[in-house]
Design an enzyme around this catalytic site. Structure first.
Site, PDB file in Angstrom:
ATOM      1  N   ASP A  16       0.856  -1.185   0.000  1.00  0.00           N
ATOM      2  CA  ASP A  16       0.000   0.000   0.000  1.00  0.00           C
ATOM      3  C   ASP A  16       0.892   1.235   0.000  1.00  0.00           C
ATOM      4  O   ASP A  16       1.096   1.882   1.028  1.00  0.00           O
ATOM      5  CB  ASP A  16      -0.896  -0.030   1.242  1.00  0.00           C
ATOM      6  CG  ASP A  16      -2.009   1.006   1.186  1.00  0.00           C
ATOM      7  OD1 ASP A  16      -2.224   1.587   0.105  1.00  0.00           O
ATOM      8  OD2 ASP A  16      -2.660   1.229   2.218  1.00  0.00           O
ATOM      9  N   LYS A 131      -9.666   1.567  -9.464  1.00  0.00           N
ATOM     10  CA  LYS A 131     -10.066   1.772  -8.071  1.00  0.00           C
ATOM     11  C   LYS A 131     -11.164   2.837  -8.012  1.00  0.00           C
ATOM     12  O   LYS A 131     -10.977   3.960  -8.488  1.00  0.00           O
ATOM     13  CB  LYS A 131      -8.840   2.207  -7.271  1.00  0.00           C
ATOM     14  CG  LYS A 131      -8.852   1.837  -5.809  1.00  0.00           C
ATOM     15  CD  LYS A 131      -7.477   2.103  -5.217  1.00  0.00           C
ATOM     16  CE  LYS A 131      -7.465   1.893  -3.725  1.00  0.00           C
ATOM     17  NZ  LYS A 131      -6.204   2.340  -3.132  1.00  0.00           N
ATOM     18  N   PHE A 177     -11.847  -0.955   4.747  1.00  0.00           N
ATOM     19  CA  PHE A 177     -10.845  -0.150   5.449  1.00  0.00           C
ATOM     20  C   PHE A 177     -10.868  -0.431   6.947  1.00  0.00           C
ATOM     21  O   PHE A 177     -11.579   0.226   7.706  1.00  0.00           O
ATOM     22  CB  PHE A 177     -11.109   1.341   5.186  1.00  0.00           C
ATOM     23  CG  PHE A 177     -10.489   1.857   3.916  1.00  0.00           C
ATOM     24  CD1 PHE A 177     -10.338   1.050   2.808  1.00  0.00           C
ATOM     25  CD2 PHE A 177     -10.069   3.165   3.834  1.00  0.00           C
ATOM     26  CE1 PHE A 177      -9.764   1.528   1.636  1.00  0.00           C
ATOM     27  CE2 PHE A 177      -9.493   3.676   2.667  1.00  0.00           C
ATOM     28  CZ  PHE A 177      -9.342   2.844   1.568  1.00  0.00           C
TER      29      PHE A 177
END
Length: 318
Positions: A16, A131, A177
């Protein structure tokens, strides 16, 4: 073996970050980027050439300043993706402008533009995940794109309603998340910490994972936005986990036995009933979830703010 080595045996590890050196250091299979990560990377002189290339490309391929700026932003995201794909063996996620989160048609159009820029550079669409924020409009855009074999990563996902809508739209992958859910509940409860075994973000991803596996959904679950390695180890066995360089390093430096917590072959008696979600259900269930509503809106605002900061940088060069 350290925790990272063990984790890679049961879960696909994704980096990430937009920092190439970090990606090289931890040898993940995939990588994800977002506007905030790219903005941070552009402060590093090592990536100056990627910005300069995007500026030249935009000036050569668009006349109006507004069109140049839009094209330059897209090309910059793609430039980062191209460089990342020289390091990772599989896929990179490239994000659609967060300001399009409530516009299905514009999201589809932007995705087509990004895929074209990758194709012009010789990168097949199978290597790319587009995304998109997990709004209703974003999920509908992803549904259209998936039918064109343009695979999507639905991000800013905080609720089961979002996850089910994504699965029914047959999207390739979701990014719930974990850390941002943890942040909200920590503040809401007025506590300094929540143990990983009780972490609402961990529990949410566990529930979504088991629901998907029980009902045969092919959508991949990629836990994201971690605050500590406890959250990560509690999700060992999840399809994918996207992890920051800081936490990858901590996992690499930590010894001990890592137990697999999630497996599609062992759902632990999970028996939640299957539900179907239409637009009215989606909007109502999201509205009823204060955490998910607030964090989705906040996430879109923050990504949009970082896009504007990045545009200001680019404008000076244009």
């Amino acid at each position: 073996m350290n925790l990272l080595e063990q984790l890679k045996k049961m879960t696909v590890v994704v980096a990430d970050t937009g920092d190439f050196e970090s990606i090289k250091a931890f040898t993940p299979r995939d990588a994800t980027t977002n506007p905030s990560l790219i903005l941070a990377a552009t402060d590093d002189d090592r990536y100056k050439n990627l910005i300069d290339q995007a500026v030249v490309y935009a000036k050569e391929n668009a006349e109006k300043k507004e069109e140049q700026l839009s094209l330059c932003m897209d090309k910059l995201s793609v430039n980062f993706g191209i460089e990342i794909l020289k390091i990772v063996p599989k896929r990179v996620s490239t994000e659609v402008d967060a300001r399009l989160s409530f516009d299905t048609d514009a999201t589809v159009k932007k995705a087509h533009q990004l895929i074209k820029l990758y194709a012009d550079a010789g990168i097949p669409k199978e290597k790319i995940l587009i995304k998109i924020a997990s709004t209703w409009e974003g999920i509908k855009a992803a549904e259209i794109l998936e039918k064109e074999n343009i695979h999507c990563n639905l991000t800013l996902l905080f609720s089961k309603a979002q996850a089910i809508a994504c699965a029914e739209a047959k999207v390739q992958l979701i990014s719930p998340f974990v850390g941002r859910i943890y942040d909200w509940y920590k503040q809401s409860r007025g506590v300094d910490d929540i143990p990983a075994t009780e972490d609402p973000g961990v529990l949410s991803v566990t529930d979504i994972y088991k629901y998907y596996k029980k009902y045969g959904y092919k959508t991949e679950v990629m836990g994201a936005s971690f605050r500590n390695i406890g959250e990560i180890t509690e999700l060992a066995g999840c399809d994918l986990l996207t992890i920051s360089p800081k936490l990858l390093k901590e996992l690499e430096e930590t010894e001990g036995e890592l137990k697999q917590k999630l497996s599609e072959n062992d759902l632990g008696g999970y028996n939640e009933a299957k539900i179907s979600i239409d637009e009215k259900d989606f909007r109502w269930l999201l509205n009823e979830d204060a955490m998910a509503t607030e964090k989705l809106s906040e996430g879109i605002r923050k990504f949009a703010a970082d896009i504007i900061k990045l545009e200001d940088k680019i404008n000076q060069k244009l």
